[in-house]
Design an enzyme around this catalytic site. Sequence first.
Site, mmCIF file in Angstrom:
data_model
loop_
_atom_site.group_PDB
_atom_site.id
_atom_site.type_symbol
_atom_site.label_atom_id
_atom_site.label_comp_id
_atom_site.label_asym_id
_atom_site.label_seq_id
_atom_site.Cartn_x
_atom_site.Cartn_y
_atom_site.Cartn_z
ATOM 1 N N LYS A 132 -83.652 -13.412 -4.812
ATOM 2 C CA LYS A 132 -84.875 -13.770 -4.601
ATOM 3 C C LYS A 132 -85.638 -14.850 -6.226
ATOM 4 O O LYS A 132 -85.634 -14.000 -7.336
ATOM 5 C CB LYS A 132 -86.283 -12.555 -3.785
ATOM 6 N N ASP B 13 -82.767 -8.508 -5.200
ATOM 7 C CA ASP B 13 -82.894 -8.446 -7.036
ATOM 8 C C ASP B 13 -84.403 -9.163 -6.684
ATOM 9 O O ASP B 13 -84.642 -10.193 -6.103
ATOM 10 C CB ASP B 13 -82.274 -9.128 -7.850
ATOM 11 N N ASP B 14 -86.212 -8.539 -6.386
ATOM 12 C CA ASP B 14 -87.058 -9.126 -5.966
ATOM 13 C C ASP B 14 -87.808 -9.031 -7.423
ATOM 14 O O ASP B 14 -87.695 -10.423 -7.653
ATOM 15 C CB ASP B 14 -88.056 -8.005 -4.958
ATOM 16 N N PRO C 21 -80.285 -4.868 8.287
ATOM 17 C CA PRO C 21 -80.587 -4.387 9.243
ATOM 18 C C PRO C 21 -80.513 -2.636 9.899
ATOM 19 O O PRO C 21 -81.272 -2.164 11.251
ATOM 20 C CB PRO C 21 -79.001 -4.518 10.084
ATOM 21 N N TRP C 22 -80.451 -2.342 8.710
ATOM 22 C CA TRP C 22 -80.785 -0.784 8.437
ATOM 23 C C TRP C 22 -82.891 -0.322 8.559
ATOM 24 O O TRP C 22 -82.413 1.238 9.017
ATOM 25 C CB TRP C 22 -80.638 0.053 7.334
ATOM 26 N N ARG D 157 -87.174 -7.343 -9.836
ATOM 27 C CA ARG D 157 -86.722 -7.516 -10.858
ATOM 28 C C ARG D 157 -87.396 -5.331 -11.022
ATOM 29 O O ARG D 157 -86.329 -5.421 -12.687
ATOM 30 C CB ARG D 157 -86.152 -8.874 -11.539
HETATM 31 P P1 G4P Z 1 -86.161 -5.062 -8.236
HETATM 32 O O1 G4P Z 1 -86.044 -3.893 -8.756
HETATM 33 O O2 G4P Z 1 -85.171 -4.935 -7.154
HETATM 34 O O3 G4P Z 1 -86.737 -6.514 -7.548
HETATM 35 O O4 G4P Z 1 -86.834 -3.947 -6.841
HETATM 36 P P2 G4P Z 1 -88.882 -3.453 -6.372
HETATM 37 O O5 G4P Z 1 -89.023 -2.804 -7.244
HETATM 38 O O6 G4P Z 1 -89.460 -5.755 -6.756
HETATM 39 O O7 G4P Z 1 -89.160 -3.233 -5.204
HETATM 40 C C1 G4P Z 1 -89.590 -2.733 -4.925
HETATM 41 C C2 G4P Z 1 -89.270 -2.072 -3.295
HETATM 42 O O8 G4P Z 1 -89.347 -3.347 -2.353
HETATM 43 C C3 G4P Z 1 -87.698 -2.177 -3.231
HETATM 44 O O9 G4P Z 1 -87.303 -0.566 -2.527
HETATM 45 C C4 G4P Z 1 -86.899 -3.249 -3.128
HETATM 46 O O10 G4P Z 1 -85.424 -2.842 -1.912
HETATM 47 C C5 G4P Z 1 -88.078 -3.567 -1.233
HETATM 48 N N1 G4P Z 1 -88.372 -4.906 -1.530
HETATM 49 C C6 G4P Z 1 -88.151 -6.213 -2.326
HETATM 50 N N2 G4P Z 1 -88.384 -7.277 -1.135
HETATM 51 C C7 G4P Z 1 -88.103 -6.511 -0.141
HETATM 52 C C8 G4P Z 1 -88.052 -7.515 0.444
HETATM 53 O O11 G4P Z 1 -87.249 -8.806 1.277
HETATM 54 N N3 G4P Z 1 -87.212 -6.694 2.444
HETATM 55 C C9 G4P Z 1 -87.233 -5.439 2.021
HETATM 56 N N4 G4P Z 1 -87.019 -4.561 3.448
HETATM 57 N N5 G4P Z 1 -87.291 -4.927 0.890
HETATM 58 C C10 G4P Z 1 -87.789 -5.597 0.364
HETATM 59 P P3 G4P Z 1 -87.611 0.700 -3.015
HETATM 60 O O12 G4P Z 1 -89.367 0.767 -3.417
HETATM 61 O O13 G4P Z 1 -86.315 1.105 -3.836
HETATM 62 O O14 G4P Z 1 -87.348 1.919 -1.210
HETATM 63 P P4 G4P Z 1 -85.512 1.379 -1.058
HETATM 64 O O15 G4P Z 1 -86.260 0.486 0.858
HETATM 65 O O16 G4P Z 1 -84.297 0.625 -1.524
HETATM 66 O O17 G4P Z 1 -85.931 2.496 -0.138
#
Ligand code: G4P
Length: 170
Positions: free
Chosen positions: A126, A97-98, A155-156, A100
């Site tokens: 976060k 949950d970055d 890890p992935w 959000r």
């Molecule tokens: P949220 O609603 O879950 O807060 O997601 P948000 O749109 O803010 O996040 C955008 C993308 O950035 C998401 O990936 C999220 O997983 C990734 N992300 C945010 N913070 C971190 C972090 O600290 N580490 C990593 N590794 N990723 C982070 P996504 O576009 O959904 O792609 P996917 O990686 O899940 O496939």
Amino acid sequence: MEKYYISYNQIHTIMKNLSCEIRESGFEPDYIVAIGTGGFIPARMIKTFINRPILTVGIAYYDLNDNIMDTPHIIQWIDEPQVKLEGKKILLVDEVDDSRATIGYCLEKLLTHNPQEIAVTVVHNKKKEKRGSIPPEIKKYFAGETMDDKWICYPWDADDICEHDINCKY
Ligand code: G4P
Ligand code: MG
């Protein structure tokens, strides 16, 4: 930005503890819904402890050139969502949950199918100002670890998993 490394073993333990917490809250989901791709592996770990079918959804916030878009958008959704979700209890799983924005958008979309209840679970939350919000209908929220705004290395995403593990607590 400071980096925080987490191993598969740590995440497995977190998902086990979260599953206990979810069960103790009295929430018994009909389905687990994983937000791809980060939510896939955590959702599968939860299934070991809460054995329900996993449905997957894809939501993108970045376009193919890695530029952020105005709003997130759906790239994959559930088949026959009304049949599967109406009146059902859903456990929504994501890794972080970055901002959000993605989670908030996904929850709004899931609510249009009239589930009985949705609970949200994330490996990490976060502590920061959030761009999106959790709709007021959502009363149950479970986070494995709540932390400052660091970049989490999952890890992935590791190129060399052994090297990655050296940077983890266990
Ligand atoms: P949220 O609603 O879950 O807060 O997601 P948000 O749109 O803010 O996040 C955008 C993308 O950035 C998401 O990936 C999220 O997983 C990734 N992300 C945010 N913070 C971190 C972090 O600290 N580490 C990593 N590794 N990723 C982070 P996504 O576009 O959904 O792609 P996917 O990686 O899940 O496939
Ligand atoms: Mg994600």
